[in-house]
Scaffold this active site. Sequence first.
Site, PDB file in Angstrom:
ATOM      1  N   SER A 199      -9.733   1.495   2.423  1.00  0.00           N
ATOM      2  CA  SER A 199      -8.896   2.279   1.552  1.00  0.00           C
ATOM      3  C   SER A 199      -7.785   1.466   0.868  1.00  0.00           C
ATOM      4  O   SER A 199      -7.163   1.956  -0.077  1.00  0.00           O
ATOM      5  CB  SER A 199      -8.256   3.433   2.331  1.00  0.00           C
ATOM      6  OG  SER A 199      -7.406   2.956   3.355  1.00  0.00           O
ATOM      7  N   SER A 217      -9.945  -0.599   6.649  1.00  0.00           N
ATOM      8  CA  SER A 217      -9.315  -0.482   5.326  1.00  0.00           C
ATOM      9  C   SER A 217      -8.593  -1.715   4.820  1.00  0.00           C
ATOM     10  O   SER A 217      -8.230  -1.764   3.647  1.00  0.00           O
ATOM     11  CB  SER A 217      -8.354   0.702   5.306  1.00  0.00           C
ATOM     12  OG  SER A 217      -9.095   1.866   5.122  1.00  0.00           O
ATOM     13  N   LYS A 229       0.851  -1.200   0.000  1.00  0.00           N
ATOM     14  CA  LYS A 229       0.000   0.000   0.000  1.00  0.00           C
ATOM     15  C   LYS A 229       0.881   1.243   0.000  1.00  0.00           C
ATOM     16  O   LYS A 229       1.905   1.281   0.690  1.00  0.00           O
ATOM     17  CB  LYS A 229      -0.914  -0.036   1.232  1.00  0.00           C
ATOM     18  CG  LYS A 229      -1.994   1.056   1.245  1.00  0.00           C
ATOM     19  CD  LYS A 229      -2.908   0.883   2.456  1.00  0.00           C
ATOM     20  CE  LYS A 229      -4.018   1.924   2.491  1.00  0.00           C
ATOM     21  NZ  LYS A 229      -4.914   1.747   3.666  1.00  0.00           N
TER      22      LYS A 229
HETATM   23  N1  GLN Z   1     -13.422   3.999   5.817  1.00  0.00           N
HETATM   24  C1  GLN Z   1     -12.774   4.380   7.037  1.00  0.00           C
HETATM   25  C2  GLN Z   1     -12.329   5.820   6.935  1.00  0.00           C
HETATM   26  O1  GLN Z   1     -12.550   6.388   5.933  1.00  0.00           O
HETATM   27  C3  GLN Z   1     -11.607   3.494   7.320  1.00  0.00           C
HETATM   28  C4  GLN Z   1     -10.398   3.851   6.560  1.00  0.00           C
HETATM   29  C5  GLN Z   1      -9.175   3.115   7.004  1.00  0.00           C
HETATM   30  O2  GLN Z   1      -9.244   2.094   7.695  1.00  0.00           O
HETATM   31  N2  GLN Z   1      -8.023   3.690   6.677  1.00  0.00           N
HETATM   32  O3  GLN Z   1     -11.813   6.376   7.852  1.00  0.00           O
END
Ligand code: GLN
Length: 421
Positions: free
Chosen positions: A103, A127, A28
């Site tokens: 994400s 994410s 990532k």
């Molecule tokens: N969808 C969640 C957010 O937007 C989780 C994102 C993540 O785990 N980085 O914060």
Amino acid sequence: MTHNAFISRQQAAPTGSGKLDGISVAVKDNISTAGIETTCGSAMLEGYVPPYDATVIERIKEAGGTVTGKTNMDEFGMGTTTETSAFGPTENPNAPGRVPGGSSGGSAAAVASGDVRIALGSDTGGSIRCPAAYCGVYGLKPTYGRVSRYGLVAYANSLEQIGPMAADIEGLATLFEVICGRDTRDATTVDPPEAVSDSSTVTGELDSPTIGIPTELLEGVDEPVATAFDEAMTHLEAVGATVTEVSLPALEVAVQAYYVIAMCEASSNLARYDGVRYGHAGDETGDWNSVFADRRSVGFGEEVKRRILLGTFALSAGYQERYYKQAQDARRWLIASFDALFDEVDLLASPTMPTEPFPLGETIDDPMRLYKADRNTVPVNLANLPAISVPTESPRGLPVGIQLIAPAFSEDQLIRVASTF
Ligand code: GLN
């Protein structure tokens, strides 16, 4: 076939030999890689090349692994669909025309398309588990402190962990084993109380655990997802588990608490992107304040700006008690509730996401809908617990995930149960 899973395909060679000999790992793009651009999916960091490796990258290279590229992601990890990336959306390889989740959507898509067997993601509020569920792969969010965050670009540091994503449970277990463990460069890492997980826990057998289903996590779940979840619970009973419904009222405040805490931490963590030490610097002119504002309004995307503004507001004088402090109280309530529940059951189970993967473009202008879609994943981060998403399918063949949650440091239990599917 391209799904836009990668932001860049620069490679980094192994430095040693071991469990990852001959294996490529997709990473990532919010994890620092020495000499390889690390953008966090943001125009703000385009062209930024870190001078050092994150601890997890060092460990992968020492174990014989090759970094095979940096994967697409929601900007700074803020999103659920990978559509907030400055580098365009990623398409779901297992559900054409739909989002890969986010994400860590690029990592999930790289695994789902067969490009790599294993990948690294990060999970602040789901994410790793959300894109794993949407792309039909495995994803593990480790216990807070189990994996070093040294070299992970911070979004909300009290909530996030780096973790493995994989096409198969053996691959997931191996990558986890390589990256986990104490690191003197991250003071929040801790040694687990007992033996650490290793690949030998992938036995495909169970020692009759009791699995609780929090009824709050079934509310608002779409029919096809509920059907797939019921089938998975029937399977667990067939292989020896006892499945029972439980209740955890504190779950009702989890999404609200998560978004207050995550946005507050984000507003503080992202203050460093001023175009001087880090970040986009154009040809803006004027006094310091206007240059700073111009740079940040150009460098950051809509969702990131929304969160910085809301987080700054929630931390401002007079509002801190009303928002931040209340969210911290809710977090403590949730932690205590999970603790009490794990006296009664060994594991908890729920659908990972309440819906099938969204069609591309459908939710991008509806942040509230996306925040609500995180209701089953964020409680785990607030409580610092480990959780895995196991892939299955809805009746019409779309990928959906089964989430299993364990007490702190019980990743080996999650891997063992997942291996029975
Ligand atoms: N969808 C969640 C957010 O937007 C989780 C994102 C993540 O785990 N980085 O914060």
